[in-house]
Scaffold this active site. Structure first.
Site, PDB file in Angstrom:
ATOM      1  N   ASN A 118       0.835  -1.202   0.000  1.00  0.00           N
ATOM      2  CA  ASN A 118       0.000   0.000   0.000  1.00  0.00           C
ATOM      3  C   ASN A 118       0.870   1.253   0.000  1.00  0.00           C
ATOM      4  OD1 ASN A 118      -2.093  -1.785   0.133  1.00  0.00           O
ATOM      5  ND2 ASN A 118      -2.403  -1.549   2.338  1.00  0.00           N
ATOM      6  N   VAL A 119       0.334   2.291  -0.582  1.00  0.00           N
ATOM      7  CA  VAL A 119       1.087   3.550  -0.738  1.00  0.00           C
ATOM      8  C   VAL A 119       0.475   4.669   0.115  1.00  0.00           C
ATOM      9  CG1 VAL A 119       1.870   2.907  -3.054  1.00  0.00           C
ATOM     10  CG2 VAL A 119      -0.277   4.171  -2.804  1.00  0.00           C
ATOM     11  N   HIS A 135       5.953  -0.593  -2.668  1.00  0.00           N
ATOM     12  CA  HIS A 135       5.537   0.163  -3.859  1.00  0.00           C
ATOM     13  C   HIS A 135       5.584   1.665  -3.634  1.00  0.00           C
ATOM     14  CE1 HIS A 135       3.175  -3.677  -5.138  1.00  0.00           C
ATOM     15  NE2 HIS A 135       4.463  -3.772  -5.397  1.00  0.00           N
ATOM     16  N   CYS A 146      16.005  16.495 -10.701  1.00  0.00           N
ATOM     17  CA  CYS A 146      17.091  16.519  -9.691  1.00  0.00           C
ATOM     18  C   CYS A 146      16.838  15.552  -8.557  1.00  0.00           C
ATOM     19  CB  CYS A 146      17.236  17.953  -9.155  1.00  0.00           C
ATOM     20  SG  CYS A 146      15.836  18.468  -8.107  1.00  0.00           S
ATOM     21  N   SER A 206      -4.629  -9.662  -3.162  1.00  0.00           N
ATOM     22  CA  SER A 206      -5.008 -10.679  -4.160  1.00  0.00           C
ATOM     23  C   SER A 206      -3.796 -11.495  -4.572  1.00  0.00           C
ATOM     24  CB  SER A 206      -5.616  -9.997  -5.396  1.00  0.00           C
ATOM     25  OG  SER A 206      -4.657  -9.072  -5.929  1.00  0.00           O
TER      26      SER A 206
END
Ligand code: BV8
Ligand code: ZN
Length: 262
Positions: A118-119, A135, A146, A206
């Protein structure tokens, strides 16, 4: 592999004593979470048929470097909408139970590693520490020029794509897109945790996205006990020791309750 089989725990929520003993006695715990853990916080999953993100959007059009190169405005607008939704959502009882489990294991002198696909950083906000973000994070945005990186917890960007305050180049969400390598140190630490744990929990995923989905096989190959907590059956369900069909918030809270009262 003698599995203890699949258990529908969405109703009778008394978990098998043997499962609670395995959790209680585990000295080296690794947990891998997916979007299902954040579903009860109001964040859509990816592949749930009606509500998942990919039921409305095509991942190839939004979650790849090619999509960003072709249409940086559309891609960054979509990610910024998701970023702000994550900030408006709160951790749920499942996130809190995992933070509690980390503390219980630490107090008992055991090791505990939380790995997430999860992000949204809801694990961090629930108090989990040392989270391995396979992730990346949608709250962090980095400059393609940069490399300037900053966590963005505020208002919408003034323009899309947002521009770097240091060099003026475009900024992108610091997530791993399809076809991109995962951050090597994070993946290495996750692989080590899966290979050395004696208990692996797979929660709300999943198990279709690699290399994250391979961690459960690494744990199985190293004789760890593996518990899956997921609403739907997955490709891993038949290979694990316990596959619990239920919501992560309910089942994880129940595990903590039965652990504390054991
Ligand atoms: C890589 C960040 C090396 C962005 C994500 C062809 C070319 C290139 C690569 C590939 C290829 N073919 C295959 C690959 C590999 C590819 C892959 O695995 N694809 C899959 C789809 C087949 N992987 C990659 O590209 C990875 N990089 O391999 O690099 C390389 C490089 C070049 C060439 C070859 C190889 C990068 C993968 C990372 C992609 N980024 N997200 C963003 O967020 O937008 S992936 C995305 O899926 C999310 O991160 C998510 O976490 C992840 C996994 O999904 P889940 O979390 O499992 O969510 P899902 O909706 O699927 O399932 C939720 C589950 O929860 C369900 O089962 C449901 O039943 C359950 N649930 C729901 N509610 C609850 C619940 N359970 C409990 N309680 C509830 N309340
Ligand atoms: Zn820059």
């Amino acid at each position: 592999m003698p599995t203890m089989g699949e258990h529908d725990v969405s109703h009778s929520i008394d978990l098998p004593d043997a499962l609670i003993s395995v959790v209680c006695e585990a000295q080296r715990v690794a947990v891998m979470t997916g979007a299902g853990v954040s579903a009860e916080s109001g964040i859509p999953t990816f592949r749930d048929a009606m509500t998942g993100l990919w039921s409305k959007f095509r991942p190839e059009e939004l979650a790849t470097p090619q999509a960003f190169a072709a249409n940086p405005q559309k891609v960054t607008q979509w990610y910024d909408e998701r970023r702000r939704m994550c900030l408006e959502c709160q951790p749920n009882a499942g996130h809190e139970a995992l933070a509690a489990l980390q503390q219980i294991k630490r107090d008992a002198g055991a090791t505990f590693t939380l790995i997430t696909q999860n992000v949204d950083r809801l694990h961090h906000r629930a108090g989990s520490e040392g989270v391995l973000e396979l992730h990346g994070s949608i709250l962090e945005w980095r400059c393609v020029g940069c490399g300037f990186l900053d966590e963005e917890t505020g208002e919408p960007f003034a323009q899309y794509p947002p521009t770097c305050p240091q060099c003026g180049d475009a900024r992108r969400p610091n997530v791993v897109w399809f076809g991109e390598m995962l951050p090597a140190p994070v993946l290495q630490a996750a692989d080590h945790a899966a290979a050395t744990c004696d208990l692996f929990l797979s929660v709300g995923t999943s198990n279709v996205v690699y290399p994250a989905a391979g961690l459960i096989d690494t744990a199985l190959a190293h004789d760890a006990r593996v518990i899956e907590i997921n609403l739907d059956q997955t490709s891993a369900s038949r290979r694990v020791h316990w596959s619990l069909r239920g919501s992560s918030a309910t089942v994880l809270s129940r595990i903590i309750e039965q652990l504390v009262n054991a």
